[in-house]
Scaffold this motif. Structure first.
Motif, mmCIF file in Angstrom:
data_model
loop_
_atom_site.group_PDB
_atom_site.id
_atom_site.type_symbol
_atom_site.label_atom_id
_atom_site.label_comp_id
_atom_site.label_asym_id
_atom_site.label_seq_id
_atom_site.Cartn_x
_atom_site.Cartn_y
_atom_site.Cartn_z
ATOM 1 N N ASN A 52 0.810 -1.229 0.000
ATOM 2 C CA ASN A 52 0.000 0.000 0.000
ATOM 3 C C ASN A 52 0.839 1.274 0.000
ATOM 4 O OD1 ASN A 52 0.882 0.216 2.624
ATOM 5 N ND2 ASN A 52 -1.131 0.733 3.472
ATOM 6 N N THR A 61 4.975 1.574 8.822
ATOM 7 C CA THR A 61 4.319 0.278 8.587
ATOM 8 C C THR A 61 3.716 0.243 7.185
ATOM 9 O OG1 THR A 61 2.320 1.088 9.654
ATOM 10 C CG2 THR A 61 3.789 -0.231 11.001
ATOM 11 N N ILE A 62 3.781 -0.939 6.602
ATOM 12 C CA ILE A 62 3.281 -1.157 5.235
ATOM 13 C C ILE A 62 2.355 -2.374 5.256
ATOM 14 C CG2 ILE A 62 3.990 -1.901 2.910
ATOM 15 C CD1 ILE A 62 6.502 -0.258 3.226
ATOM 16 N N THR A 63 1.230 -2.273 4.572
ATOM 17 C CA THR A 63 0.338 -3.418 4.428
ATOM 18 C C THR A 63 0.734 -4.206 3.179
ATOM 19 O OG1 THR A 63 -1.481 -2.260 5.489
ATOM 20 C CG2 THR A 63 -2.065 -4.149 4.134
ATOM 21 N N THR A 129 1.038 -6.976 8.092
ATOM 22 C CA THR A 129 1.576 -5.636 8.338
ATOM 23 C C THR A 129 3.059 -5.759 8.653
ATOM 24 O OG1 THR A 129 -0.535 -5.038 9.311
ATOM 25 C CG2 THR A 129 1.287 -3.530 9.700
HETATM 26 C C1 LIG Z 1 -0.577 1.168 4.825
HETATM 27 O O1 LIG Z 1 -0.915 0.291 5.867
HETATM 28 C C2 LIG Z 1 -0.348 0.658 7.145
HETATM 29 C C3 LIG Z 1 -0.633 -0.460 8.123
HETATM 30 O O2 LIG Z 1 -1.990 -0.782 8.169
HETATM 31 C C4 LIG Z 1 -0.950 1.988 7.577
HETATM 32 O O3 LIG Z 1 -0.424 2.382 8.838
HETATM 33 C C5 LIG Z 1 -0.614 3.033 6.521
HETATM 34 O O4 LIG Z 1 -1.247 4.270 6.849
HETATM 35 C C6 LIG Z 1 -1.094 2.586 5.141
HETATM 36 N N1 LIG Z 1 -0.540 3.505 4.155
HETATM 37 C C7 LIG Z 1 -1.296 4.049 3.191
HETATM 38 C C8 LIG Z 1 -0.577 4.944 2.230
HETATM 39 O O5 LIG Z 1 -2.481 3.805 3.076
#
Ligand SMILES: *[C@@H]1O[C@H](CO)[C@@H](O)[C@H](O)[C@H]1NC(C)=O
Ligand SMILES: *[C@@H]1O[C@H](CO)[C@@H](O)[C@H](O)[C@H]1NC(C)=O
Ligand SMILES: *[C@@H]1O[C@H](CO)[C@@H](O)[C@H](O)[C@H]1NC(C)=O
Ligand SMILES: *[C@@H]1O[C@H](CO)[C@@H](O)[C@H](O)[C@H]1NC(C)=O
Length: 191
Positions: A52, A61-63, A129
């Motif tokens: 994401n 953090t990245i999903t 995550t």
């Molecule tokens: C991607 O997922 C993470 C973990 O859930 C979250 O903290 C983050 O805001 C998300 N980033 C975007 C760009 O949506």
């Protein structure tokens, strides 16, 4: 009688997709399931890994999403790591781990740096995550996945798109080098 018991055991074990224990560094690196009589598929994987975010900073953090392509059959197993591009070790760690669907491994002495499946139940979607390390500045990363469709059929080294490191630690040193080079240029012009 003994032979019969052994046979039954073998048949049962064969049905289980197994990544060796995370302490076995070799499987952490090769990300290849322990199905020695079968080789990874060479065709393109019907399973994909997506993220994401296109950039990251320390501690972010990245999903990560593992998904079967439309009309592809479901997968039974997987192994998932984040790696710096073209490197062979895992970086960062997975957080909020869903222990019903996944099992965390300690690859490369980093707790929870790797996830694999908790059971051989068929699945078409899995989400995790991941958290970038806060105490080191990494280069660009990719998520790297092995997908196991069933015991004999698996794909290794399926990559996500590249996620660019925007670590602020990298910027000042680049700027400094540019300034020094400019200063040198002016010095030689003056001579
Ligand atoms: C991607 O997922 C993470 C973990 O859930 C979250 O903290 C983050 O805001 C998300 N980033 C975007 C760009 O949506
Ligand atoms: C998936 O299957 C449906 C129905 O058989 C078909 O219409 C569709 O084009 C297929 N999609 C892909 C991406 O193959
Ligand atoms: C690793 O994951 C387990 C299971 O979710 C959790 O209990 C543990 O605190 C995690 N360790 C680290 C260092 O994140
Ligand atoms: C970063 O932190 C992790 C765990 O918190 C530790 O294992 C590792 O040695 C640290 N790395 C550095 C370069 O300090």
């Amino acid at each position: 009688m003994h032979v019969y018991i052994l046979l039954v055991l073998c048949v049962c074990l064969r049905g289980v997709t197994s990544f060796p224990n995370g302490k076995v560094e070799e499987s952490c690196e090769s990300m290849t399931p322990n199905h020695p009589e079968f080789k990874p598929q060479t065709s393109s994987s019907p399973y994909k890994v997506s993220v994401n975010s296109t950039t990251f900073t320390p501690g972010q953090t990245i999903t990560v999403t593992l998904q079967a392509a439309e009309n592809a059959s479901e997968f039974q197993g997987f192994m998932l790591q984040a790696r710096e591009v073209d490197r062979k070790t895992a970086v960062g760690r997975f957080t909020s781990i869903n222990t019903v669907q996944s099992r965390a491994l300690n690859c490369f002495n980093i707790e929870n740096s790797t996830l694999s499946q908790a059971s051989a139940d068929k699945k078409s979607h899995f989400e995790a995550t991941w958290e970038a390390p806060t105490n080191s500045s990494l280069g660009d990363i990719q998520f790297v996945v092995t997908f196991v469709k069933d015991y004999p059929v698996f794909w290794t080294m399926v990559n996500s798109s590249t996620i660019r490191s925007t670590s602020p630690i990298n910027t000042p040193s680049t700027t400094r080098v540019t300034v020094i080079l400019l200063a040198l240029t002016f010095t030689s012009i003056n001579i």
